[in-house]
Structure formats: structure tokens, C-alpha cells
Design an enzyme around this catalytic site. Structure first.
Site, PDB file in Angstrom:
ATOM      1  N   HIS A 143       0.842  -1.202   0.000  1.00  0.00           N
ATOM      2  CA  HIS A 143       0.000   0.000   0.000  1.00  0.00           C
ATOM      3  C   HIS A 143       0.880   1.255   0.000  1.00  0.00           C
ATOM      4  O   HIS A 143       0.648   2.185  -0.791  1.00  0.00           O
ATOM      5  CB  HIS A 143      -0.902  -0.026   1.235  1.00  0.00           C
ATOM      6  CG  HIS A 143      -1.699   1.221   1.446  1.00  0.00           C
ATOM      7  ND1 HIS A 143      -3.001   1.345   1.019  1.00  0.00           N
ATOM      8  CD2 HIS A 143      -1.385   2.399   2.047  1.00  0.00           C
ATOM      9  CE1 HIS A 143      -3.448   2.556   1.340  1.00  0.00           C
ATOM     10  NE2 HIS A 143      -2.487   3.211   1.973  1.00  0.00           N
ATOM     11  N   GLU A 144       1.879   1.272   0.864  1.00  0.00           N
ATOM     12  CA  GLU A 144       2.770   2.428   0.926  1.00  0.00           C
ATOM     13  C   GLU A 144       3.611   2.544  -0.342  1.00  0.00           C
ATOM     14  O   GLU A 144       3.871   3.653  -0.828  1.00  0.00           O
ATOM     15  CB  GLU A 144       3.671   2.335   2.165  1.00  0.00           C
ATOM     16  CG  GLU A 144       2.936   2.228   3.488  1.00  0.00           C
ATOM     17  CD  GLU A 144       1.935   3.350   3.707  1.00  0.00           C
ATOM     18  OE1 GLU A 144       2.124   4.436   3.130  1.00  0.00           O
ATOM     19  OE2 GLU A 144       0.963   3.139   4.449  1.00  0.00           O
ATOM     20  N   HIS A 147       1.719   4.341  -2.955  1.00  0.00           N
ATOM     21  CA  HIS A 147       1.745   5.801  -2.788  1.00  0.00           C
ATOM     22  C   HIS A 147       2.972   6.389  -3.492  1.00  0.00           C
ATOM     23  O   HIS A 147       2.881   7.423  -4.163  1.00  0.00           O
ATOM     24  CB  HIS A 147       1.789   6.175  -1.308  1.00  0.00           C
ATOM     25  CG  HIS A 147       0.455   6.127  -0.623  1.00  0.00           C
ATOM     26  ND1 HIS A 147      -0.645   6.813  -1.078  1.00  0.00           N
ATOM     27  CD2 HIS A 147       0.045   5.477   0.504  1.00  0.00           C
ATOM     28  CE1 HIS A 147      -1.672   6.596  -0.277  1.00  0.00           C
ATOM     29  NE2 HIS A 147      -1.283   5.793   0.693  1.00  0.00           N
ATOM     30  N   GLU A 219      -6.161   6.988  -1.144  1.00  0.00           N
ATOM     31  CA  GLU A 219      -6.120   5.791  -0.305  1.00  0.00           C
ATOM     32  C   GLU A 219      -6.780   4.618  -1.013  1.00  0.00           C
ATOM     33  O   GLU A 219      -6.300   3.487  -0.947  1.00  0.00           O
ATOM     34  CB  GLU A 219      -6.793   6.057   1.041  1.00  0.00           C
ATOM     35  CG  GLU A 219      -6.006   6.965   1.967  1.00  0.00           C
ATOM     36  CD  GLU A 219      -4.602   6.459   2.226  1.00  0.00           C
ATOM     37  OE1 GLU A 219      -4.434   5.251   2.503  1.00  0.00           O
ATOM     38  OE2 GLU A 219      -3.665   7.262   2.137  1.00  0.00           O
TER      39      GLU A 219
END
Length: 287
Positions: A143-144, A147, A219
Site C-alpha cells: 500500500h505504501e 503511494h 487511499e
């Protein structure tokens, strides 16, 4: 949540300092505060400047504020696995290897920051490593990494730059209108600058809803990116693990990923992350 609040807080502090400098420059150059192309240009220059300064120092600020320790050389099996997993995901996502850091906190949390894909940081809390299994941590890291791959911090900076510009511009236009007819027709005097500062704070808070809206959308994108990297079931499992955990009440938000439970419409406007239920539902509907 942590990376967004850190960026916004830093940006607000820089904006206030920049505003003071800007007022001095306006007084020296004699730019008309009642509205001109020159005023807008100066606002854009200082507005974007403040946002990019925040971006430039974001990695340093994140490490300093959390007390994170950057893993230069893994000291144990856990750090070795963490470092290797980030390295593999970076290769798969097609981005340079970011710095990897761990910081002490009982809260399950993780964040990515940095001025570019070539100068990024992924940090995780000890609480996250202790409360999640390997698959769940892998999903959080993905997930990071998403980003970083999506360039979210740069996009956030551009949005913040536009907001800063118009906050500074309209604060001065309205302050001039308020002061018109008094002794400060050209926007001079301490009263005028006091009104400008007050309006910048008010407009800045209201404009932050735009930044938070963008943050909520990204997100969802980062969740989808994690699903692409490691599989959606792992990401769903990570979100459900957070959902089962104890709710953290800091400014009405949860430090990691989102908020447990539903909030009012007004409160949601200032949320940087969607509720966990919405994120899980979005992943479940994804093919």
C-alpha cells in the site's frame, strides 16, 4: 494519516512564515493589495514555494518527528525480511529502492513520504510488526509502495500550492475590502496584516477539505495498488486486522489507515482516510 497531517502542519507553519515575508515584500515593492496580476503572481510564487519546501523536507521531518531508525544494515531477521520485502516490491512496482525505517509506537501504523520516487521513505511502527502476520504486513508495505509509485506526495504538493495561492490572494483581497474606508486603504498597518493572518488561517482550514478529499481518493488507489502487487485478499486481511484493533482517538481519526466506525458528514470532510468499511467494500467489489 500521519504523513498527511505532518505535511499539512509543516505547510501551514511555512505558509504563515512566508506570509510575513510576503507582507514585507509587498510593502517594500508597493504592490497594490487590492487585486492585481502582480499580487496573484506573488501569491503563486510564495504559495507554491511554501508547499515545495514542505515536500523537500518531508522525509527529514518524518524521521525526526517519529524518531524512526533508518535500516542501513538489517540487525535481525525481522529487519532483514522487512528490507527484502520492500526491495522486492520496489522492483515489482518499478520504482527506486526507498529508505526503510522502523519507529517505536504501540499503534499499528505505516507511512511513505519523500520529495520524489528517487528520494522516498517507507516507515513502519513496531506495533504494526507485532500485531500483524507476514501477509498483512506485506500488504501494508505494498500500500505504501503504491503511494510512492503513484507520486502522491508530489500531486499533494501541487494541490497544496494552488490552495496556498488562492488562500493568500483572497485573504488579502477581502482584508483590503474590510479595511477600505479606514486609514489603511492601501492595506497598510498592523490591523490589515492581522486580518490577513486571521483570514489565512480560516481559509486554510476550509481549504484543507479539498486536500482531505484528494487524500481519501488516493487511499482507495493505494489499496488497489496493493491488491495488484500482493493480492486483494492480503490487503483486505490487513484492513480487517486494523478493524479489530482498539480504536485510536486523535483528532477523531485513527493513526493507521482510517477510522473505526462511521462519522458524521461534517467530520468526514476532514478525514484523510475513508472508513475501513468503505475500503474493504471497495476491494471486495474489485475484480
Amino acid at each position: 494519516m500521519k504523513r498527511v497531517l505532518l505535511f499539512l502542519a509543516t505547510n501551514m507553519a511555512i505558509l504563515l512564515v512566508v506570509s510575513v515575508v510576503f507582507n514585507i515584500v509587498m510593502a517594500v515593492t508597493g504592490i497594490d493589495a487590492q487585486g492585481s496580476v502582480g499580487l496573484l503572481v506573488f501569491c503563486a510564487l510564495f504559495g507554491f514555494g511554501g508547499a515545495f519546501v514542505s515536500l523537500w523536507i518531508s522525509r527529514w521531518m518524518a524521521i525526526r518527528s517519529t524518531g524512526a531508525r533508518v535500516i542501513e544494515k538489517p540487525q535481525n531477521q525481522s529487519e532483514e525480511w522487512l528490507f527484502r520485502t520492500v526491495q522486492q516490491q520496489a522492483q515489482k512496482a518499478g520504482v527506486p529502492m526507498p529508505q526503510v525505517a522502523v519507529y517505536q509506537s504501540p499503534e499499528p501504523n505505516a507511512f511513505a513520504t519523500g520529495r520524489s520516487k528517487n528520494a522516498s521513505l517507507v516507515a513502519v511502527s513496531t506495533g504494526l510488526l507485532q500485531s500483524m502476520n507476514a501477509d498483512e504486513v506485506e500488504a501494508v508495505l505494498a500500500h505504501e509502495m503504491s503511494h510512492i509509485a503513484n507520486g502522491d506526495m508530489v500531486t499533494l504538493t501541487l494541490i497544496q500550492g494552488v490552495i496556498n495561492t488562492f488562500v493568500m490572494f483572497f485573504a488579502r483581497i477581502i482584508a483590503s475590502a474590510i479595511m477600505r474606508g479606514g486609514d489603511n486603504q492601501r492595506g497598510g498597518g498592523f490591523a490589515y496584516y492581522g486580518v490577513v493572518m486571521l483570514l489565512e488561517i480560516v481559509f486554510g482550514v476550509l481549504a484543507s477539505t479539498i486536500v482531505m478529499w484528494f487524500s481519501r481518493q488516493r487511499e482507495f488507489r493505494a489499496d488497489a495498488g496493493s491488491a495488484d502487487l500482493v493480492g486483494k485478499q492480503k490487503m483486505i486481511a490487513a484492513l480487517r486486522r486494523l478493524q479489530q484493533g482498539k480504536e485510536s482517538e486523535l483528532d477523531g481519526t485513527m493513526l493507521a489507515f482510517g477510522i473505526k466506525g462511521k462519522r458524521s458528514t461534517m467530520s468526514k470532510l476532514f478525514m484523510s482516510h475513508p472508513p475501513l468499511e468503505e475500503r474493504i467494500h471497495a476491494l471486495e467489489q474489485r475484480r
